[in-house]
Motif scaffolding. Structure first.
Motif, short mmCIF file in Angstrom:
data_model
loop_
_atom_site.label_atom_id
_atom_site.label_comp_id
_atom_site.label_asym_id
_atom_site.label_seq_id
_atom_site.Cartn_x
_atom_site.Cartn_y
_atom_site.Cartn_z
N ASP A 103 17.92 31.26 45.84
CA ASP A 103 17.70 29.82 45.80
C ASP A 103 17.21 29.24 47.12
N GLU A 104 17.68 29.80 48.25
CA GLU A 104 17.33 29.27 49.56
C GLU A 104 16.43 30.26 50.31
N THR A 127 11.64 27.50 48.60
CA THR A 127 12.39 28.47 47.79
C THR A 127 11.74 29.84 47.93
#
Length: 404
Positions: A103-104, A127
């Motif tokens: 996600d990051e 992302t």
């Protein structure tokens, strides 16, 4: 897989502004025990230009550390002249950035010279599923939603530039991003191959090629064409002025012939594309294209003859004219070292190094094209925390003097 964890926090890359006192000569005990022997630092007798040359041959991480030794060294490695001189130095071995979150956009960068992992922050990207391409120290990011937001950055210096929105259809079904930098002029070319299904016809796909020139700061649409039985994908690379990209069968052919390579000369811009189709070397589960010293290299998952969608090994090929020359096949002990390897995997490379990574684990394998040597990286400082956790990454050349 062997190798102990070895990593360093990224703060050393984000802070070279600290002023440190002058380096002075020092004294140390001699073998006699009682006598003191004066030792004069070589730093005091070396002229600036010679010291610049010496420091320029250090690995990138060591250059950052050198800037913290003393005020003189800091001023040297921060000077514009030093950065200009770096252009004449042999290229650094490429690093590999591994995302450790789905996600990051966070992760670690692997330095193959010092065999260490560095925690660095990537600018611009939001992302990990963004499209990524790199060349000559620059990295290009493109969002995975509208595919119209593009940034060029130097991940070491954090210098960034946002590009104008590219032309063509905004929400394409498939897109392939590539970038080619010029080491002398520092200009660069970005290409996007877009592919969108013709409404109501699964066998026909609109394909377009869009080129950005940093010298003119303009996009041009160099080709639009309709392919029958083939669609574009997400693999492309620029080598020696030629754009290469993989296309995929939409049905009608034999299962073992699912891929083709397309060559597109960015200068002559010849068409139709079907004339440039090149067969791939056997049934592949996937193919990864890369530029190694202006030669097109493909890393591919070798599929079984009766079940081409099941991977049985990984091969490396170089394109010679219109023929593929096999360079190496991954030894079985390394292939098994990935554990359960999917039919697709991450792979990228530049200079003479190729990185291969399974999406299902943080294991990273390095292949040296010159030495024909396979070697695991040191262990990444992150472990798999849940079964569906995915890992991916990209390689880039660490440079200080390149700016978008």
């Amino acid at each position: 897989m062997k190798g102990e964890a070895s990593w360093i926090s990224g703060h050393c890359f984000d802070d070279m502004s600290k002023d440190i006192g002058d380096f002075e000569s020092f004294t140390e005990q001699s073998d006699d025990g009682n006598k003191e022997t004066a030792v004069v630092s070589a730093d005091l007798i070396l002229p600036d230009d010679l010291l610049e040359r010496i420091l320029a041959y250090l690995p990138i991480a060591s250059i950052f550390r050198a800037g913290s030794v003393c005020r003189r060294w800091h001023e040297i490695v921060s000077s514009k002249r030093f950065l200009r001189n770096l252009s004449s130095v042999l290229s650094q071995k490429p690093w590999y950035f591994m995302f450790t979150s789905s996600d990051e956009p966070v992760g670690y960068a692997y330095d193959p010279i010092l065999r260490k992992w560095y925690g660095i922050k990537l600018p611009c990207i939001q992302t990990p599923n963004w499209f990524i391409a790199s060349s000559c120290g620059l990295v290009c990011f493109m969002d995975n939603d509208s595919r119209s937001e593009l940034h060029i950055c130097n991940p070491i210096t954090k210098r960034c530039r946002k590009l104008e929105e590219p032309p063509g259809v905004k929400f394409s079904d498939y897109s392939a991003l590539s970038i080619s930098g010029n080491r002398t002029s520092h200009n660069y070319t970005v290409s996007i191959v877009k592919s969108k299904q013709v409404p109501g016809n699964f066998f026909q796909w609109d394909l377009s090629i869009h080129i950005y020139d940093s010298e003119t700061t303009m996009w041009t649409t160099s080709l639009t064409e309709v392919l029958t039985g083939w669609r574009g994908g997400d693999e492309s690379v620029i080598c020696d002025g030629v754009l290469y990209f993989l296309i995929y069968s939409t049905g009608g052919g034999t299962p073992g012939n699912r891929h083709r390579l397309v060559t597109y000369n960015l200068t002559s811009r010849s068409s139709p594309l079907v004339r440039s189709f090149i067969l791939v070397p056997g049934p592949l589960t996937c193919g990864r294209l890369m530029n190694l010293k202006e030669k097109l290299v493909m890393v591919g998952g070798i599929g079984k003859q009766d079940r081409p969608d099941i991977i049985k090994g990984i091969g490396i090929w170089v394109l010679d004219g219109r023929n593929w020359v096999e360079v190496a096949r991954m030894p079985n002990k390394f292939f098994q070292g990935f554990g359960e390897l999917d039919d697709v995997f991450a792979s990228s490379g530049t200079d003479n190094l190729i990185y291969i990574q399974s999406y299902g684990a943080p294991a990273l394998l390095v292949f040296d094209m010159n030495r024909k040597l396979w070697k695991w990286s040191t262990k990444c400082p992150v472990s798999k925390k849940f079964p569906l956790q995915l890992f991916t990454g990209f390689c880039f050349e660490p440079r200080l003097e390149i700016a978008p």
